[in-house]
Design an enzyme around this catalytic site. Structure first.
Site, PDB file in Angstrom:
ATOM      1  N   GLU A  13      -1.606  -5.524   8.663  1.00  0.00           N
ATOM      2  CA  GLU A  13      -0.837  -4.990   9.780  1.00  0.00           C
ATOM      3  C   GLU A  13      -1.524  -5.297  11.106  1.00  0.00           C
ATOM      4  O   GLU A  13      -2.746  -5.413  11.170  1.00  0.00           O
ATOM      5  CB  GLU A  13      -0.668  -3.470   9.619  1.00  0.00           C
ATOM      6  N   GLU A  70       9.011  -4.340  10.635  1.00  0.00           N
ATOM      7  CA  GLU A  70       9.436  -3.053  10.069  1.00  0.00           C
ATOM      8  C   GLU A  70       9.861  -2.068  11.151  1.00  0.00           C
ATOM      9  O   GLU A  70       9.183  -1.917  12.176  1.00  0.00           O
ATOM     10  CB  GLU A  70       8.310  -2.417   9.242  1.00  0.00           C
ATOM     11  N   ASP A  90       0.825  -1.204   0.000  1.00  0.00           N
ATOM     12  CA  ASP A  90       0.000   0.000   0.000  1.00  0.00           C
ATOM     13  C   ASP A  90       0.863   1.260   0.000  1.00  0.00           C
ATOM     14  O   ASP A  90       0.344   2.373  -0.093  1.00  0.00           O
ATOM     15  CB  ASP A  90      -0.984   0.008   1.175  1.00  0.00           C
ATOM     16  N   SER A  91       2.193   1.069   0.029  1.00  0.00           N
ATOM     17  CA  SER A  91       3.104   2.197  -0.192  1.00  0.00           C
ATOM     18  C   SER A  91       2.914   2.804  -1.567  1.00  0.00           C
ATOM     19  O   SER A  91       3.400   3.906  -1.842  1.00  0.00           O
ATOM     20  CB  SER A  91       4.556   1.728  -0.035  1.00  0.00           C
TER      21      SER A  91
END
Length: 290
Positions: free
Chosen positions: A138, A205, A67-68
Site C-alpha cells: 500500500e 480501492e 491481508d484481509s
C-alpha cells in the site's frame, strides 16, 4: 479456462487436485493493457486456503492472498495486526491449490515501510516460502522508491492507492477517497508514481468514480478497482464478501450467493439429526463382514 479435476486417493480425505496447466504470468497480466486499453477486464478474487484456491482458480486471472485474512480468517479488528508468517503460510496454501492464476500476496503492515532494504527482505521471504509470483503493498509516492528497488531486483509489485486499510488509524476510517480536488489529485499522483516505479498493476480501492477513471487513464499499468468503477482495467473483491458469508459488507460489494444461510441450514439439519440419532445411518457406519 476450465480445470480438470482428479481425485487424490493417496490420503484418507480425497480432495480434487487440478491437473497442471500453464500458469499465467505477471508480464501477461501487464500486457493486458495496451495503448491505455484493456479489451478483456482482469478478474481477481481473494483466496486464503488451498480449497478456496482450487474452486476459484479456473475463473480468475489473479488470486490475491490479501491481508484481509486478518478479519476474514482470524477475526481481528483490522489488517494492522497481521504478521509476515500469517501471509507466508496462507500464500503457500493458495499456491498449492492453484495452477492457472497468478498468485499475489499482500505485504503486511510494518514489513516494508522502514526502508527499501527491509521491504526486499520481507518480500523475498514471502516469495521463497510461498512460491507466489509477486507482492502487493500500500502507498503511493512515499513507496515509489521501494517499488523501484523491489522490481529492479526481480520482485514484481502490485501497488495500492486510494483507501489503504493499513493506514486506517491515520485515515480515521474506511470512507471513500477522492471527494475533494486535493485528495483526488494526490491519488492520481500516487498512481503515476507507482507506475513510473515499475508496478505491474495498481489496485484502486474506495475511490470515487471520476477519480478512478482518471487514475485508469493516467497510468500504463492495469488498474484493478474495488469500490471504484466498472471502467477500471479489472476488478477484485474479497471472496467471502462476494459469496455472502458475512451479514454486513461494504456498499461496493455485490453478493453473488448467500452461503451463510446455506451453511447455517446444513448445520441446523446436522444438529437435529444427531440429537434424534438419525445420523449416522447405515450408509455412514461400518458393519462386520459375514
Amino acid at each position: 479456462m476450465s480445470t480438470t479435476f482428479q481425485l487424490d486417493t493417496a490420503t484418507s480425505r480425497a480432495s480434487p487436485t487440478p491437473q497442471p496447466m500453464k500458469r499465467l504470468t505477471v508480464p501477461a497480466i501487464r500486457k493486458r493493457k495496451t495503448d491505455g486499453v484493456t479489451a478483456e477486464p482482469i478478474v481477481m478474487l481473494t483466496a486464503y486456503t488451498a480449497r478456496m484456491a482450487q474452486l476459484l482458480d479456473a475463473h480468475c486471472d489473479l488470486l490475491l492472498v490479501g491481508d484481509s485474512l486478518g478479519q476474514v480468517i482470524y477475526g481481528l479488528p483490522s489488517t494492522v495486526p497481521v504478521t509476515l508468517e500469517m501471509m507466508a503460510n496462507h500464500a503457500a496454501a493458495v499456491v498449492r491449490g492453484s495452477y492457472h492464476a497468478v498468485v499475489i500476496v499482500d505485504m503486511p503492515f510494518g514489513s516494508y515501510e522502514a526502508s527499501p532494504e527491509a521491504a526486499f527482505a520481507s518480500a523475498a521471504h514471502l516469495l521463497k516460502v510461498s512460491g507466489a509470483a509477486g507482492v502487493k503493498l500500500e502507498g503511493g509516492e512515499a513507496m515509489a522508491e521501494t517499488v523501484a528497488f523491489l522490481t529492479q531486483r526481480g520482485i514484481p509489485v502490485m501497488g495500492h492507492v486510494g483507501l489503504t486499510p493499513q493506514a486506517v488509524n491515520v485515515l480515521g476510517g474506511y470512507a471513500a477517497r477522492g471527494r475533494s480536488d486535493a485528495e483526488a489529485q494526490k491519488i492520481v499522483r500516487d498512481a503515476k508514481a507507482l507506475d513510473d516505479a515499475g508496478a505491474f498493476a495498481i489496485v484502486a480501492e474506495g475511490v470515487v468514480e471520476p477519480t478512478a477513471l482518471e487514475v485508469t487513464q493516467a497510468v500504463c499499468a492495469p488498474v484493478i478497482g474495488i469500490g471504484a468503477s466498472a471502467q477500471c482495467d479489472g476488478q477484485v473483491l474479497v471472496s467471502e464478501d462476494m459469496l455472502g458469508l458475512f451479514e454486513r459488507v461494504p456498499r461496493f460489494v455485490k453478493r453473488y450467493a448467500d452461503l451463510a444461510s446455506i451453511i447455517e441450514e446444513a448445520a441446523s439439519t446436522y444438529a437435529s439429526q444427531v440429537r434424534s440419532r438419525q445420523f449416522p445411518g447405515a450408509a455412514q457406519t461400518y458393519q462386520p463382514t459375514t
